[in-house]
Design a protein around this motif. Structure first.
Motif, PDB file in Angstrom:
ATOM      1  N   ASN A   1      32.190 -18.914  65.399  1.00 30.10           N
ATOM      2  CA  ASN A   1      33.494 -18.370  65.024  1.00 30.10           C
ATOM      3  C   ASN A   1      34.303 -19.381  64.216  1.00 30.10           C
ATOM      4  OD1 ASN A   1      34.810 -15.640  66.070  1.00 30.10           O
ATOM      5  ND2 ASN A   1      33.194 -16.192  67.510  1.00 30.10           N
ATOM      6  N   LEU A   2      34.123 -20.660  64.530  1.00 31.08           N
ATOM      7  CA  LEU A   2      34.896 -21.694  63.829  1.00 31.08           C
ATOM      8  C   LEU A   2      34.329 -22.024  62.447  1.00 31.08           C
ATOM      9  CD1 LEU A   2      35.877 -24.020  66.798  1.00 31.08           C
ATOM     10  CD2 LEU A   2      37.149 -22.150  65.726  1.00 31.08           C
ATOM     11  N   LEU A   3      33.143 -21.497  62.171  1.00 31.01           N
ATOM     12  CA  LEU A   3      32.581 -21.653  60.819  1.00 31.01           C
ATOM     13  C   LEU A   3      33.134 -20.590  59.864  1.00 31.01           C
ATOM     14  CD1 LEU A   3      28.805 -22.278  61.630  1.00 31.01           C
ATOM     15  CD2 LEU A   3      30.375 -23.935  60.615  1.00 31.01           C
ATOM     16  N   VAL A   4      33.781 -19.543  60.443  1.00 27.26           N
ATOM     17  CA  VAL A   4      34.214 -18.411  59.623  1.00 27.26           C
ATOM     18  C   VAL A   4      35.392 -18.731  58.683  1.00 27.26           C
ATOM     19  CG1 VAL A   4      35.136 -16.055  59.690  1.00 27.26           C
ATOM     20  CG2 VAL A   4      33.285 -16.718  61.259  1.00 27.26           C
ATOM     21  N   PRO A   5      36.442 -19.447  59.151  1.00 29.83           N
ATOM     22  CA  PRO A   5      37.582 -19.676  58.243  1.00 29.83           C
ATOM     23  C   PRO A   5      37.149 -20.350  56.939  1.00 29.83           C
ATOM     24  CG  PRO A   5      38.126 -20.375  60.472  1.00 29.83           C
ATOM     25  CD  PRO A   5      36.671 -20.043  60.476  1.00 29.83           C
ATOM     26  N   ASN A   6      37.767 -19.873  55.871  1.00 30.84           N
ATOM     27  CA  ASN A   6      37.389 -20.295  54.531  1.00 30.84           C
ATOM     28  C   ASN A   6      38.079 -21.623  54.193  1.00 30.84           C
ATOM     29  OD1 ASN A   6      36.422 -20.199  51.994  1.00 30.84           O
ATOM     30  ND2 ASN A   6      37.654 -18.432  51.348  1.00 30.84           N
ATOM     31  N   VAL A   7      37.550 -22.718  54.745  1.00 29.08           N
ATOM     32  CA  VAL A   7      38.199 -24.026  54.579  1.00 29.08           C
ATOM     33  C   VAL A   7      38.015 -24.542  53.161  1.00 29.08           C
ATOM     34  CG1 VAL A   7      38.064 -24.730  56.994  1.00 29.08           C
ATOM     35  CG2 VAL A   7      36.128 -25.183  55.489  1.00 29.08           C
ATOM     36  N   SER A   8      38.993 -25.337  52.713  1.00 31.30           N
ATOM     37  CA  SER A   8      38.886 -25.870  51.354  1.00 31.30           C
ATOM     38  C   SER A   8      38.158 -27.209  51.341  1.00 31.30           C
ATOM     39  CB  SER A   8      40.286 -26.019  50.751  1.00 31.30           C
ATOM     40  OG  SER A   8      41.073 -26.804  51.614  1.00 31.30           O
ATOM     41  N   CYS A   9      37.893 -27.784  52.533  1.00 27.91           N
ATOM     42  CA  CYS A   9      37.227 -29.090  52.595  1.00 27.91           C
ATOM     43  C   CYS A   9      35.700 -28.909  52.535  1.00 27.91           C
ATOM     44  CB  CYS A   9      37.602 -29.802  53.890  1.00 27.91           C
ATOM     45  SG  CYS A   9      37.111 -28.894  55.360  1.00 27.91           S
ATOM     46  N   GLY A  10      34.986 -30.011  52.432  1.00 28.08           N
ATOM     47  CA  GLY A  10      33.521 -29.970  52.398  1.00 28.08           C
ATOM     48  C   GLY A  10      32.926 -29.796  53.787  1.00 28.08           C
ATOM     49  N   PRO A  11      31.584 -29.622  53.870  1.00 26.16           N
ATOM     50  CA  PRO A  11      30.941 -29.349  55.154  1.00 26.16           C
ATOM     51  C   PRO A  11      31.061 -30.470  56.185  1.00 26.16           C
ATOM     52  CG  PRO A  11      29.318 -29.469  53.360  1.00 26.16           C
ATOM     53  CD  PRO A  11      30.662 -29.523  52.729  1.00 26.16           C
ATOM     54  N   ALA A  12      31.093 -31.724  55.739  1.00 24.62           N
ATOM     55  CA  ALA A  12      31.194 -32.825  56.709  1.00 24.62           C
ATOM     56  C   ALA A  12      32.557 -32.786  57.410  1.00 24.62           C
ATOM     57  CB  ALA A  12      30.984 -34.166  56.012  1.00 24.62           C
ATOM     58  N   GLU A  13      33.612 -32.589  56.618  1.00 26.34           N
ATOM     59  CA  GLU A  13      34.958 -32.501  57.185  1.00 26.34           C
ATOM     60  C   GLU A  13      35.091 -31.242  58.051  1.00 26.34           C
ATOM     61  OE1 GLU A  13      37.550 -34.213  57.664  1.00 26.34           O
ATOM     62  OE2 GLU A  13      39.100 -32.691  58.048  1.00 26.34           O
ATOM     63  N   GLN A  14      34.471 -30.158  57.603  1.00 24.05           N
ATOM     64  CA  GLN A  14      34.498 -28.914  58.383  1.00 24.05           C
ATOM     65  C   GLN A  14      33.895 -29.154  59.774  1.00 24.05           C
ATOM     66  OE1 GLN A  14      31.819 -25.820  56.989  1.00 24.05           O
ATOM     67  NE2 GLN A  14      33.156 -24.197  57.754  1.00 24.05           N
ATOM     68  N   GLU A  15      32.738 -29.794  59.776  1.00 21.05           N
ATOM     69  CA  GLU A  15      32.049 -30.143  61.031  1.00 21.05           C
ATOM     70  C   GLU A  15      32.928 -31.022  61.914  1.00 21.05           C
ATOM     71  OE1 GLU A  15      28.780 -30.426  63.638  1.00 21.05           O
ATOM     72  OE2 GLU A  15      29.070 -29.160  61.870  1.00 21.05           O
ATOM     73  N   ALA A  16      33.554 -32.018  61.307  1.00 19.24           N
ATOM     74  CA  ALA A  16      34.415 -32.943  62.065  1.00 19.24           C
ATOM     75  C   ALA A  16      35.603 -32.199  62.676  1.00 19.24           C
ATOM     76  CB  ALA A  16      34.906 -34.066  61.155  1.00 19.24           C
ATOM     77  N   ARG A  17      36.192 -31.278  61.890  1.00 19.39           N
ATOM     78  CA  ARG A  17      37.322 -30.494  62.417  1.00 19.39           C
ATOM     79  C   ARG A  17      36.871 -29.646  63.599  1.00 19.39           C
ATOM     80  NH1 ARG A  17      40.469 -28.013  57.126  1.00 19.39           N
ATOM     81  NH2 ARG A  17      40.767 -30.025  56.143  1.00 19.39           N
ATOM     82  N   ILE A  18      35.711 -29.021  63.487  1.00 19.04           N
ATOM     83  CA  ILE A  18      35.227 -28.163  64.584  1.00 19.04           C
ATOM     84  C   ILE A  18      35.066 -28.998  65.845  1.00 19.04           C
ATOM     85  CG2 ILE A  18      33.316 -26.750  65.441  1.00 19.04           C
ATOM     86  CD1 ILE A  18      32.848 -25.756  62.598  1.00 19.04           C
ATOM     87  N   GLU A  19      34.425 -30.152  65.717  1.00 16.79           N
ATOM     88  CA  GLU A  19      34.199 -30.993  66.904  1.00 16.79           C
ATOM     89  C   GLU A  19      35.524 -31.441  67.517  1.00 16.79           C
ATOM     90  OE1 GLU A  19      31.407 -31.250  68.417  1.00 16.79           O
ATOM     91  OE2 GLU A  19      30.308 -30.224  66.817  1.00 16.79           O
ATOM     92  N   ARG A  20      36.466 -31.817  66.640  1.00 15.54           N
ATOM     93  CA  ARG A  20      37.765 -32.281  67.135  1.00 15.54           C
ATOM     94  C   ARG A  20      38.498 -31.154  67.886  1.00 15.54           C
ATOM     95  NH1 ARG A  20      39.621 -34.266  62.377  1.00 15.54           N
ATOM     96  NH2 ARG A  20      40.975 -32.477  61.980  1.00 15.54           N
ATOM     97  N   LEU A  21      38.459 -29.951  67.324  1.00 14.51           N
ATOM     98  CA  LEU A  21      39.183 -28.830  67.940  1.00 14.51           C
ATOM     99  C   LEU A  21      38.512 -28.359  69.223  1.00 14.51           C
ATOM    100  CD1 LEU A  21      40.193 -26.927  64.699  1.00 14.51           C
ATOM    101  CD2 LEU A  21      41.732 -28.010  66.345  1.00 14.51           C
ATOM    102  N   LEU A  22      37.170 -28.369  69.264  1.00 17.48           N
ATOM    103  CA  LEU A  22      36.476 -27.989  70.500  1.00 17.48           C
ATOM    104  C   LEU A  22      36.898 -28.911  71.629  1.00 17.48           C
ATOM    105  CD1 LEU A  22      32.854 -27.245  69.200  1.00 17.48           C
ATOM    106  CD2 LEU A  22      34.501 -25.582  70.107  1.00 17.48           C
TER     107      LEU A  22
END
Ligand SMILES: Nc1ncnc2c1ncn2[C@@H]1O[C@H](COP(=O)(O)OP(=O)(O)OP(=O)(O)O)[C@@H](O)[C@H]1O
Ligand SMILES: [Mg+2]
Length: 236
Positions: free
Chosen positions: A99-120
């Protein structure tokens, strides 16, 4: 002070019903504001008008000084406004992580991954990261929605009844999360019927009745306001 959100003289009609009636509402940078009012006052409609899910019949909505009246929900979210729904709607068959991969983030995949881990971690969803979203409790669904919104690092978050259907223990956690997100600089507008949540959380409260902004002030100020009492005591 910088105004993040400005709703100016906005009206929305559904057939003969005037759901929002010449509404004025502003949120300054970093504020944590409550939006209350009796059932049918027009709170959710207001959120839908701000976030592009509905177009106003009259009036303007501005974000950070730019007119976004009539912009699409996607365009509004790209401009830094996140929202949650009164009824949580995660993708039930996807996992929390997916579900957290769904939002259309403007950052790259590494930052996206880091945000997901931080928010979890921050929202205590780590243990259920592989669970299907439709297996979560009501409160966990609210946390997942919050995480989904935070993926986009918004300037302003609009929360529609975060306490509804959440057990009191988890609600304390959610209130701490809301405070922390706000302390990190994100302005928040929270719609809520639970007055203990509003009084504990919000430095300013706006009261709607019959589509209009009838009062604004601290919780104590609006609680003692005659117009507010009348609105809650019946009729309009
Ligand atoms: N899509 C729609 N079509 C027709 N009428 C609508 C629609 N959405 C809302 N309304 C009406 O507009 C008014 C305001 O509804 P809204 O959902 O904004 O109230 P609310 O303040 O969020 O109430 P609650 O506290 O019960 O969630 C109500 O009279 C409602 O019936
Ligand atoms: Mg509502």
């Amino acid at each position: 002070m910088t105004t993040v959100l400005s709703v100016d003289d906005v009206t929305k009609r559904f057939g003969g019903i005037v759901a929002v009636d010449g509404l004025d509402l502003a949120i300054e940078e970093g504020e944590l504001v409550g939006l209350i009012g009796p059932n049918g006052a027009g709170k959710t409609t207001t959120l839908n008008l701000i976030t592009g899910f509905l177009d106003p019949d009259e009036g303007t909505v501005s974000l950070n000084g730019e007119d976004v009246t009539g912009a699409s929900p996607d365009a509004v979210s790209k401009r830094g406004i996140g929202r949650t729904f009164q009824i949580s709607k995660p993708f039930g068959r996807l996992s929390v992580y997916e579900n957290l991969l769904v939002p259309n983030v403007s950052c790259g995949p590494a930052e996206q991954e880091a945000r997901i881990e931080r928010l979890l971690e921050e929202l205590q969803l780590e243990e259920v990261r592989e669970n299907r979203a439709d297996e979560l409790s009501g409160g966990q669904k609210k946390l997942l929605e919050l995480a989904r919104v935070l993926m986009l690092e918004p300037d302003l978050i609009l929360l529609d009844e975060p306490a509804a259907g959440v057990n009191p223990v988890l609600m304390d956690d959610i209130m701490d999360d809301i405070r922390r997100i706000n302390a990190n600089g994100t302005a928040i507008l929270v719609i809520e019927h639970d007055m203990s949540v509003i009084s504990e959380l919000c430095e300013r409260v706006v009261v709607m009745n019959a589509g209009r902004n009838i009062a604004s002030g601290t919780f104590e100020e609006i609680r003692d306001d005659e117009k507010v009492r009348e609105a809650y005591l019946g009729g309009t």
